[in-house]
Design a protein around this motif. Structure first.
Motif, mmCIF file in Angstrom:
data_model
loop_
_atom_site.group_PDB
_atom_site.id
_atom_site.type_symbol
_atom_site.label_atom_id
_atom_site.label_comp_id
_atom_site.label_asym_id
_atom_site.label_seq_id
_atom_site.Cartn_x
_atom_site.Cartn_y
_atom_site.Cartn_z
ATOM 1 N N LEU A 49 -6.181 9.111 16.799
ATOM 2 C CA LEU A 49 -5.454 7.918 17.721
ATOM 3 C C LEU A 49 -4.236 7.446 17.231
ATOM 4 N N MET A 75 -2.003 1.004 20.293
ATOM 5 C CA MET A 75 -0.934 2.007 20.598
ATOM 6 C C MET A 75 -0.350 1.467 21.873
ATOM 7 N N PRO A 82 -8.020 -4.700 16.946
ATOM 8 C CA PRO A 82 -8.650 -4.821 15.938
ATOM 9 C C PRO A 82 -7.899 -4.134 14.552
ATOM 10 N N ARG A 101 -0.329 -11.822 16.640
ATOM 11 C CA ARG A 101 -1.000 -10.540 16.994
ATOM 12 C C ARG A 101 -1.984 -10.785 18.160
ATOM 13 N N SER A 108 -1.225 4.434 8.228
ATOM 14 C CA SER A 108 -1.871 5.541 8.149
ATOM 15 C C SER A 108 -2.438 6.525 9.415
ATOM 16 N N THR A 160 0.958 -1.039 -0.183
ATOM 17 C CA THR A 160 -0.150 0.031 0.092
ATOM 18 C C THR A 160 0.816 1.212 0.139
ATOM 19 N N ALA A 217 -6.597 -5.816 6.977
ATOM 20 C CA ALA A 217 -5.257 -5.941 6.785
ATOM 21 C C ALA A 217 -4.429 -5.126 7.815
ATOM 22 N N SER A 231 -0.745 -4.257 9.395
ATOM 23 C CA SER A 231 0.577 -4.184 8.869
ATOM 24 C C SER A 231 1.259 -5.556 8.764
ATOM 25 N N THR A 291 1.227 2.959 2.429
ATOM 26 C CA THR A 291 1.980 3.477 3.673
ATOM 27 C C THR A 291 2.796 2.417 4.079
ATOM 28 N N VAL A 292 2.376 1.261 4.458
ATOM 29 C CA VAL A 292 3.238 0.074 4.642
ATOM 30 C C VAL A 292 2.694 -1.196 4.033
ATOM 31 N N TYR A 293 3.430 -2.463 4.076
ATOM 32 C CA TYR A 293 2.737 -3.584 3.424
ATOM 33 C C TYR A 293 1.961 -4.025 4.444
ATOM 34 N N LEU A 297 -14.865 -4.591 19.680
ATOM 35 C CA LEU A 297 -15.394 -3.329 19.870
ATOM 36 C C LEU A 297 -16.709 -3.368 18.939
HETATM 37 O O1 TXA Z 1 -1.417 2.304 6.739
HETATM 38 C C1 TXA Z 1 -1.894 1.154 7.467
HETATM 39 O O2 TXA Z 1 -3.155 1.789 8.319
HETATM 40 C C2 TXA Z 1 -1.616 -0.235 7.403
HETATM 41 C C3 TXA Z 1 -1.856 -0.545 5.970
HETATM 42 C C4 TXA Z 1 -1.607 -1.993 5.845
HETATM 43 O O3 TXA Z 1 -3.225 -0.004 5.697
HETATM 44 N N1 TXA Z 1 -2.395 -0.706 8.371
HETATM 45 C C5 TXA Z 1 -2.045 -0.935 9.569
HETATM 46 O O4 TXA Z 1 -2.856 -1.659 10.547
HETATM 47 O O5 TXA Z 1 -1.289 -0.269 10.241
HETATM 48 P P1 TXA Z 1 -2.526 -2.033 11.902
HETATM 49 O O6 TXA Z 1 -3.394 -3.037 12.532
HETATM 50 O O7 TXA Z 1 -1.048 -2.589 12.018
HETATM 51 O O8 TXA Z 1 -2.788 -0.958 12.743
HETATM 52 C C6 TXA Z 1 -4.112 -0.567 12.899
HETATM 53 C C7 TXA Z 1 -4.132 0.289 14.194
HETATM 54 C C8 TXA Z 1 -4.152 -0.535 15.422
HETATM 55 O O9 TXA Z 1 -3.389 0.457 16.449
HETATM 56 C C9 TXA Z 1 -5.536 -0.760 15.968
HETATM 57 O O10 TXA Z 1 -5.540 -0.831 17.228
HETATM 58 C C10 TXA Z 1 -6.314 0.672 15.394
HETATM 59 O O11 TXA Z 1 -5.617 0.774 14.207
HETATM 60 N N2 TXA Z 1 -7.830 0.165 15.251
HETATM 61 C C11 TXA Z 1 -8.310 -0.859 14.139
HETATM 62 N N3 TXA Z 1 -9.529 -0.703 14.468
HETATM 63 C C12 TXA Z 1 -9.990 -0.098 15.466
HETATM 64 C C13 TXA Z 1 -10.952 0.278 16.077
HETATM 65 N N4 TXA Z 1 -12.167 -0.239 15.643
HETATM 66 N N5 TXA Z 1 -10.981 1.291 17.136
HETATM 67 C C14 TXA Z 1 -9.862 1.702 17.677
HETATM 68 N N6 TXA Z 1 -8.694 1.321 16.846
HETATM 69 C C15 TXA Z 1 -8.537 0.640 16.149
#
Ligand code: TXA
Ligand code: MG
Length: 339
Positions: A191, A229, A60, A55, A178, A30, A138, A140, A32-34, A112
């Motif tokens: 967030l 986080m 989520p 994970r 992102s 993507t 997806a 990261s 941002t990152v894979y 959630l």
């Molecule tokens: O750039 C990006 O966002 C990448 C690319 C692959 O799209 N994806 C990414 O996903 O960074 P991940 O899972 O590494 O990080 C998602 C973050 C996590 O900190 C997660 O806790 C938060 O978003 N998150 C996801 N759904 C949430 C929700 N319903 N409420 C609060 N935080 C949420």
């Protein structure tokens, strides 16, 4: 399991779509990152993402779409503020959280009642989503706790043998994940900082709160609004310390290190000749976009070079710099010294 390396061709994108449709896992590029993708509407497929990454179950996932019309079925309602944000910054590195609809499996939302949605700008990502014919959950594509991968090689290093395929779409443009904003709270709340800055969000939303977890460590007992986080994250194997100081003070400080053999500086371009340690650079001091593009690669390089202790030059927290500082702070386990 053998992990296929797919290329950015019509045929391989069709192959990725096929694997995803039948419940498999494909790591995808993507801007941002894979990301490590599965069919977002198939709870069993999504559950495999958590196993492959190691994970925590309570974290989520983001759902990726290839057209704004795919958003409506995923959420209860799209308020005007959300639509205005989407119009301004989608497709792009922005994730918007809203109350979820019933078609979102619990595996995606981790219990959630909200769902995070992103419409990526990278053309290859959108073509893969189209080929799959479903929205893709997806995270990261790193092993949980490691820096996010920003190229196919780093993705393969972490995911070889654990997933069906990696699709090589070249280097990621931004290099940090992102921006994540929730509109499920009374006042919109940032967030996770990313390439869409707080100022840009405020231009559209008017009001925006910055979650405590963005710039610091959550206190014991405080529930994380964004579960991701709260974990030590983005970490190389070395002990990282952020040193907030001028370049001169940084040099005096590192001068005093006795055994310099496994000690590295993570510094800005051009500082290698001044700092009395082995150096890995992560961009120009005055340009946070070069820093975001290179930070995670630099963290992985420190591991490859056997760094045990790392002193990092502190980036500015203005604009996109907030995202760089946020990731570096987690890589450092919140360890900052001010000179
Ligand atoms: O750039 C990006 O966002 C990448 C690319 C692959 O799209 N994806 C990414 O996903 O960074 P991940 O899972 O590494 O990080 C998602 C973050 C996590 O900190 C997660 O806790 C938060 O978003 N998150 C996801 N759904 C949430 C929700 N319903 N409420 C609060 N935080 C949420
Ligand atoms: Mg992640």
């Amino acid at each position: 399991m053998q992990t296929l390396l797919l290329q950015n061709t019509d045929q391989d994108i069709a192959c990725a779509g096929e694997i995803l449709r039948r419940g498999g896992l494909v790591a995808i590029p993507t801007e941002t990152v894979y990301g490590l993708a599965a069919n977002a509407l198939d709870g069993a497929a999504v559950a495999r993402i958590f196993v492959a990454k190691g994970r925590p179950q309570d974290n989520p996932l983001i759902v990726h779409i290839s057209d704004i019309s795919q958003w409506r079925p995923l959420v209860r309602d799209i308020p005007d503020s959300a639509m205005a944000l989407a119009k301004a910054y989608w497709p792009g590195p922005l994730t918007i959280i809203l109350p979820k609809s019933d078609i979102i499996p619990d595996e995606v939302s981790a219990g959630l009642d909200t769902v995070a949605v992103r419409f990526p700008s990278m053309r290859t990502t959108r073509r893969i989503i189209d080929a799959a014919g479903v929205p893709l959950a997806a995270p990261s594509a790193n092993l949980s706790g490691s820096p996010s991968p920003t190229c196919a090689r780093h993705t393969m290093d972490d995911m070889r043998g654990r997933i069906d395929a990696v699709l090589d779409g070249g280097d990621c443009n931004f290099g940090v994940e992102s921006t994540v904003v929730t509109l499920a709270t009374e006042v919109p709340r940032l967030l996770r900082p990313g390439a869409v800055t707080p100022e840009e969000l405020r231009d559209v939303l008017g009001r925006l709160e910055i979650d405590e977890a963005v710039m610091g460590k959550l206190k014991e007992g405080v529930k994380a609004a964004s579960p991701g986080m709260k974990y030590r994250h983005y970490s190389p194997k070395a002990e990282v310390t952020i040193v907030k100081s001028t370049l001169e003070a940084f040099c005096r400080f590192t001068e005093q290190v006795r055994d310099k053999s496994e000690v590295f500086a993570l510094c800005f371009d051009g500082e290698q000749n001044t700092i009395p340690l082995s150096c890995v650079t992560y961009g120009r001091e005055d340009d946070p976009l070069t820093q975001s593009h290179r930070l995670f690669t630099a963290l992985r390089e420190l591991d490859e070079r056997g760094a045990k202790t790392v002193y990092a030059r502190c980036p500015s927290t203005e604009g996109v710099g907030m995202a760089v500082y946020n990731r570096l702070l987690r890589a450092a386990g919140f360890h900052v010294v001010i000179l």
